[in-house]
Design a protein around this motif. Structure first.
Motif, PDB file in Angstrom:
ATOM      1  N   ARG A  23     -40.301  55.473  17.418  1.00  0.00           N
ATOM      2  CA  ARG A  23     -40.896  55.773  15.806  1.00  0.00           C
ATOM      3  C   ARG A  23     -40.051  55.093  14.962  1.00  0.00           C
ATOM      4  O   ARG A  23     -40.312  54.900  13.883  1.00  0.00           O
ATOM      5  N   LEU A  24     -38.688  55.069  15.361  1.00  0.00           N
ATOM      6  CA  LEU A  24     -37.643  54.589  14.456  1.00  0.00           C
ATOM      7  C   LEU A  24     -37.735  53.067  14.246  1.00  0.00           C
ATOM      8  O   LEU A  24     -37.639  52.613  12.986  1.00  0.00           O
ATOM      9  N   ASP A  25     -38.291  52.296  14.945  1.00  0.00           N
ATOM     10  CA  ASP A  25     -38.631  50.905  14.699  1.00  0.00           C
ATOM     11  C   ASP A  25     -37.527  50.028  14.068  1.00  0.00           C
ATOM     12  O   ASP A  25     -37.614  49.344  13.208  1.00  0.00           O
ATOM     13  N   PHE A  26     -36.423  50.335  14.785  1.00  0.00           N
ATOM     14  CA  PHE A  26     -35.088  49.426  14.332  1.00  0.00           C
ATOM     15  C   PHE A  26     -34.990  48.500  15.091  1.00  0.00           C
ATOM     16  O   PHE A  26     -35.019  48.432  16.272  1.00  0.00           O
TER      17      PHE A  26
ATOM     18  N   MET B  97     -24.956  50.406  11.372  1.00  0.00           N
ATOM     19  CA  MET B  97     -26.150  50.654  11.746  1.00  0.00           C
ATOM     20  C   MET B  97     -26.419  50.483  13.146  1.00  0.00           C
ATOM     21  O   MET B  97     -26.857  51.134  13.946  1.00  0.00           O
ATOM     22  N   ARG B  98     -25.902  49.167  13.829  1.00  0.00           N
ATOM     23  CA  ARG B  98     -26.112  48.739  15.044  1.00  0.00           C
ATOM     24  C   ARG B  98     -25.196  49.464  16.000  1.00  0.00           C
ATOM     25  O   ARG B  98     -25.597  49.891  16.694  1.00  0.00           O
ATOM     26  N   ALA B  99     -24.325  50.223  15.448  1.00  0.00           N
ATOM     27  CA  ALA B  99     -23.574  51.018  16.086  1.00  0.00           C
ATOM     28  C   ALA B  99     -23.980  52.554  16.464  1.00  0.00           C
ATOM     29  O   ALA B  99     -23.926  53.156  17.342  1.00  0.00           O
ATOM     30  N   ASP B 100     -24.469  53.062  15.302  1.00  0.00           N
ATOM     31  CA  ASP B 100     -25.361  54.120  15.551  1.00  0.00           C
ATOM     32  C   ASP B 100     -26.518  53.943  16.358  1.00  0.00           C
ATOM     33  O   ASP B 100     -26.578  54.968  17.046  1.00  0.00           O
ATOM     34  N   TYR B 101     -27.366  52.877  16.310  1.00  0.00           N
ATOM     35  CA  TYR B 101     -28.481  52.672  17.105  1.00  0.00           C
ATOM     36  C   TYR B 101     -28.013  52.786  18.719  1.00  0.00           C
ATOM     37  O   TYR B 101     -28.596  53.068  19.405  1.00  0.00           O
ATOM     38  N   GLU B 102     -26.806  52.099  18.805  1.00  0.00           N
ATOM     39  CA  GLU B 102     -26.434  51.728  20.080  1.00  0.00           C
ATOM     40  C   GLU B 102     -26.176  53.199  20.696  1.00  0.00           C
ATOM     41  O   GLU B 102     -26.119  53.536  21.934  1.00  0.00           O
ATOM     42  N   ARG B 103     -25.410  54.079  20.116  1.00  0.00           N
ATOM     43  CA  ARG B 103     -25.220  55.394  20.108  1.00  0.00           C
ATOM     44  C   ARG B 103     -26.181  56.345  20.879  1.00  0.00           C
ATOM     45  O   ARG B 103     -26.228  56.870  21.958  1.00  0.00           O
ATOM     46  N   ALA B 104     -27.275  56.176  19.904  1.00  0.00           N
ATOM     47  CA  ALA B 104     -28.416  56.765  20.317  1.00  0.00           C
ATOM     48  C   ALA B 104     -28.993  56.311  21.752  1.00  0.00           C
ATOM     49  O   ALA B 104     -29.636  57.084  22.518  1.00  0.00           O
ATOM     50  N   LEU B 105     -29.154  54.875  21.699  1.00  0.00           N
ATOM     51  CA  LEU B 105     -29.799  54.385  23.118  1.00  0.00           C
ATOM     52  C   LEU B 105     -28.732  54.886  24.228  1.00  0.00           C
ATOM     53  O   LEU B 105     -29.582  55.311  25.391  1.00  0.00           O
ATOM     54  N   ASN B 106     -27.407  54.928  24.026  1.00  0.00           N
ATOM     55  CA  ASN B 106     -26.726  55.230  25.146  1.00  0.00           C
ATOM     56  C   ASN B 106     -26.865  56.811  25.720  1.00  0.00           C
ATOM     57  O   ASN B 106     -26.797  57.200  26.782  1.00  0.00           O
ATOM     58  N   ALA B 107     -27.087  57.441  24.516  1.00  0.00           N
ATOM     59  CA  ALA B 107     -27.236  58.804  24.772  1.00  0.00           C
ATOM     60  C   ALA B 107     -28.671  59.353  25.586  1.00  0.00           C
ATOM     61  O   ALA B 107     -28.801  60.127  26.463  1.00  0.00           O
ATOM     62  N   TYR B 108     -29.805  58.509  25.111  1.00  0.00           N
ATOM     63  CA  TYR B 108     -30.897  58.622  25.930  1.00  0.00           C
ATOM     64  C   TYR B 108     -30.680  58.220  27.288  1.00  0.00           C
ATOM     65  O   TYR B 108     -31.126  59.053  28.338  1.00  0.00           O
ATOM     66  N   ASP B 109     -29.963  57.005  27.532  1.00  0.00           N
ATOM     67  CA  ASP B 109     -30.038  56.734  29.057  1.00  0.00           C
ATOM     68  C   ASP B 109     -29.094  57.646  29.596  1.00  0.00           C
ATOM     69  O   ASP B 109     -29.203  57.966  31.052  1.00  0.00           O
ATOM     70  N   ASN B 110     -28.044  58.053  29.075  1.00  0.00           N
ATOM     71  CA  ASN B 110     -26.951  59.152  29.758  1.00  0.00           C
ATOM     72  C   ASN B 110     -27.694  60.582  30.173  1.00  0.00           C
ATOM     73  O   ASN B 110     -27.272  61.021  31.009  1.00  0.00           O
ATOM     74  N   ALA B 111     -28.347  60.890  29.165  1.00  0.00           N
ATOM     75  CA  ALA B 111     -29.377  62.373  29.407  1.00  0.00           C
ATOM     76  C   ALA B 111     -30.076  61.953  30.566  1.00  0.00           C
ATOM     77  O   ALA B 111     -30.149  63.070  31.348  1.00  0.00           O
ATOM     78  N   LYS B 112     -30.801  60.956  30.484  1.00  0.00           N
ATOM     79  CA  LYS B 112     -31.628  60.977  31.921  1.00  0.00           C
ATOM     80  C   LYS B 112     -30.891  60.770  33.206  1.00  0.00           C
ATOM     81  O   LYS B 112     -31.073  61.578  34.369  1.00  0.00           O
TER      82      LYS B 112
ATOM     83  N   GLY C 244     -27.105  62.016  20.514  1.00  0.00           N
ATOM     84  CA  GLY C 244     -28.043  61.170  20.243  1.00  0.00           C
ATOM     85  C   GLY C 244     -28.919  61.451  18.619  1.00  0.00           C
ATOM     86  O   GLY C 244     -29.025  60.544  18.046  1.00  0.00           O
ATOM     87  N   ARG C 245     -29.302  62.554  18.768  1.00  0.00           N
ATOM     88  CA  ARG C 245     -30.327  63.033  17.600  1.00  0.00           C
ATOM     89  C   ARG C 245     -29.498  62.793  16.258  1.00  0.00           C
ATOM     90  O   ARG C 245     -29.769  62.602  15.246  1.00  0.00           O
ATOM     91  N   PHE C 246     -28.003  63.288  16.404  1.00  0.00           N
ATOM     92  CA  PHE C 246     -27.364  63.124  15.140  1.00  0.00           C
ATOM     93  C   PHE C 246     -27.151  61.622  14.768  1.00  0.00           C
ATOM     94  O   PHE C 246     -26.926  61.268  13.668  1.00  0.00           O
ATOM     95  N   SER C 247     -26.842  60.667  15.871  1.00  0.00           N
ATOM     96  CA  SER C 247     -26.591  59.460  15.455  1.00  0.00           C
ATOM     97  C   SER C 247     -27.865  58.917  14.912  1.00  0.00           C
ATOM     98  O   SER C 247     -27.824  57.997  14.002  1.00  0.00           O
ATOM     99  N   LEU C 248     -28.982  59.229  15.231  1.00  0.00           N
ATOM    100  CA  LEU C 248     -30.388  58.631  14.873  1.00  0.00           C
ATOM    101  C   LEU C 248     -30.435  59.255  13.198  1.00  0.00           C
ATOM    102  O   LEU C 248     -30.722  58.580  12.441  1.00  0.00           O
ATOM    103  N   ALA C 249     -30.046  60.489  12.875  1.00  0.00           N
ATOM    104  CA  ALA C 249     -29.918  60.788  11.597  1.00  0.00           C
ATOM    105  C   ALA C 249     -29.027  60.161  10.499  1.00  0.00           C
ATOM    106  O   ALA C 249     -29.412  59.840   9.475  1.00  0.00           O
ATOM    107  N   VAL C 250     -27.871  59.768  11.123  1.00  0.00           N
ATOM    108  CA  VAL C 250     -26.998  59.023  10.504  1.00  0.00           C
ATOM    109  C   VAL C 250     -27.559  57.569  10.023  1.00  0.00           C
ATOM    110  O   VAL C 250     -27.437  56.999   9.237  1.00  0.00           O
ATOM    111  N   LEU C 251     -28.105  57.038  11.186  1.00  0.00           N
ATOM    112  CA  LEU C 251     -28.792  55.732  11.169  1.00  0.00           C
ATOM    113  C   LEU C 251     -29.984  55.606   9.958  1.00  0.00           C
ATOM    114  O   LEU C 251     -30.133  54.992   8.947  1.00  0.00           O
ATOM    115  N   ALA C 252     -30.845  56.642   9.889  1.00  0.00           N
ATOM    116  CA  ALA C 252     -31.828  56.784   8.999  1.00  0.00           C
ATOM    117  C   ALA C 252     -31.319  56.901   7.579  1.00  0.00           C
ATOM    118  O   ALA C 252     -31.673  56.480   6.663  1.00  0.00           O
TER     119      ALA C 252
END
Length: 450
Positions: free
Chosen positions: A227-230, A241-256, A278-286
């Motif tokens: 939904r972020l569509d970034f 912003m790119r660092a925030d997004y990368e942290r969020a993506l890494n959190a998603y992969d690491n959690a799985k 990961g969710r905090f990284s998304l909040a910062v990016l937003a």
């Protein structure tokens, strides 16, 4: 002419001296022989102590029977019988210091009774209920009933001191004892294996229940990313912003990956910790994309961590519980302010869908990963999950949940361990008589009375 003493004067003097000696030695008043230190030394060898001045309340035979019952059960329960005039100031605290052993301590003082305990041994609620249930009984019935009910409740093991015994052992006795030990060892090994298998099965079942909930969390986080569509190359995107997004993506992969590797319920904590990051990284990016001030790092919304980081604290009272402040998202803060129920995370149980804090002990690691070690105890106090997580049995089966040092007992000791003066003074503070219900009232933690 010299006066002649009556011939009966010498025997009379001897009798008077004997009477004085007898009175001095066997006087029922509390003395140095009944100091708290003396009682503590006695309890390290035997779980029941009856003051000589209170021997009329509990006979030697009844005391021995009570002691045998406690030793046979192998639980850290201590019983003390004292005369009505015994000093009560800091009695429990000083006695716990004198024994140096974690356990449950019940004291009959005259016709009054109270008990206090290390919290690792028994919960405060259970202790109060035990005390209340035996008020008004005569000494023998009261102490017997209290002991029987306590032995079914307390955690831990008997102090090793109680196993010692004097006297020699014959060669034949050693041979017989060795045979008994071999047979007992074989039986114990079988029992341990059976208990281990049962525990492993219970942990697998708990992990299976958790897996459903965690998979829902991971899926919800992935949908947030979509939904972020970034796009890292979109106009206006910068390195932050790119660092925030990368942290969020890494959190998603690491959690799985962490969930795929999970083998025990406590392994889930690392998964939810990662999702929270990961969710905090998304909040910062937003906030960066919208030009808003960056959010402070706060715990997730208590009612459902999928709501994201909390924005404020709100007063909330669980059914049958006491009010407490919990971290909430903006939507739940509005609901509570308008008098509505928050959007609570519910999970499947054998009794239908329930809030996660009423769903059983397996959800402790899940909640612990989201809320960490410092916050969770206050949030969950008085709930089913909070009560379970504070017991040694929970720590053994599901890990700490709250974080290091919480839920494993004070200083890492269990019931029956020799901790010396390393114990929580709050467990034994206050006076005699306010340890729970009955004739002395049930208010407070060890307040009033003894």
């Amino acid at each position: 002419m010299k006066a002649v003493l009556p011939t009966r004067s010498l025997p009379a003097l001897l009798l008077a001296a004997l009477a004085l000696a007898f009175t001095t030695v066997f006087a029922p008043a509390a003395s140095a022989d009944t100091s708290v230190s003396t009682i503590g030394r006695a309890l390290r060898e035997n779980p029941v102590y009856v003051d000589p001045a209170a021997s009329g309340q509990l006979s030697r035979a009844d005391a021995d029977a009570l002691s045998k019952r406690i030793k046979d059960a192998g639980k850290p329960v201590f019983i003390v019988v004292l005369p009505a005039g015994y000093p009560t100031d800091k009695l429990f605290y000083d006695l716990r210091n004198a024994t140096g052993i974690t356990g449950l301590y019940g004291i009959r003082l005259g016709d009054r009774f109270d008990a206090k305990a290390d919290s690792v041994v028994i919960s405060d609620t259970a202790r109060k209920n035990l005390v209340s249930s035996v008020q008004g009984e005569d000494a023998k019935a009261q102490l017997t009933d209290f002991t029987d009910r306590a032995l079914d409740t307390v955690q831990g093991h008997a102090p090793s001191h109680w196993d010692s015994s004097g006297g020699g052992v014959s060669g034949t006795g050693l041979i017989v004892a060795a045979g008994v030990l071999v047979a007992a060892g074989a039986g114990a090994y079988t029992l341990v294996r059976r208990n281990r298998r049962r525990r492993d099965e219970e942990q697998r079942a708990a992990l299976d229940r958790l897996r459903v909930v965690v998979d829902e969390d991971i899926t919800a986080f992935g949908e947030e990313l979509d939904r972020l569509d970034f796009s890292p190359g979109e106009p206006g995107a910068d390195d932050a912003m790119r660092a925030d997004y990368e942290r969020a993506l890494n959190a998603y992969d690491n959690a799985k990956q962490l969930m795929d590797r999970a083998r025990r319920p406590e392994d889930v904590r690392a998964v939810t910790e990662t999702l929270e990051d990961g969710r905090f990284s998304l909040a910062v990016l937003a906030a960066r994309r919208e030009g808003r001030p960056l959010p402070e790092r706060r715990a997730p919304c208590f009612f459902d961590p999928r709501h994201g980081p909390s924005v404020t604290d709100a007063l909330w009272t669980p059914p049958g519980g006491s009010p407490r402040e919990v971290p909430v998202c903006a939507a739940d803060a509005t609901r509570l302010a308008d008098g509505h129920d928050p959007a609570v995370r519910e999970v499947e149980t054998e009794y239908g869908r329930r809030p996660y804090w009423d769903a059983g002990p397996a959800y402790g690691p899940w909640a612990g990963g989201y809320f960490g070690g410092g916050l969770l105890p206050g949030l969950l106090v008085g709930t089913m999950l909070g009560g379970m997580m504070s017991t040694p049995a929970y720590a053994s089966d599901y890990g700490g949940g709250y974080g290091d040092g919480f839920g494993g007992g004070f200083g890492g000791f269990e019931g029956g361990d020799v901790s010396g003066s390393n114990f929580d003074p709050g467990d034994f503070s206050g006076g005699f008589g306010d340890g729970g219900g009955g004739d002395f009232g049930g208010g407070g933690d060890f307040g009033g009375g003894f």
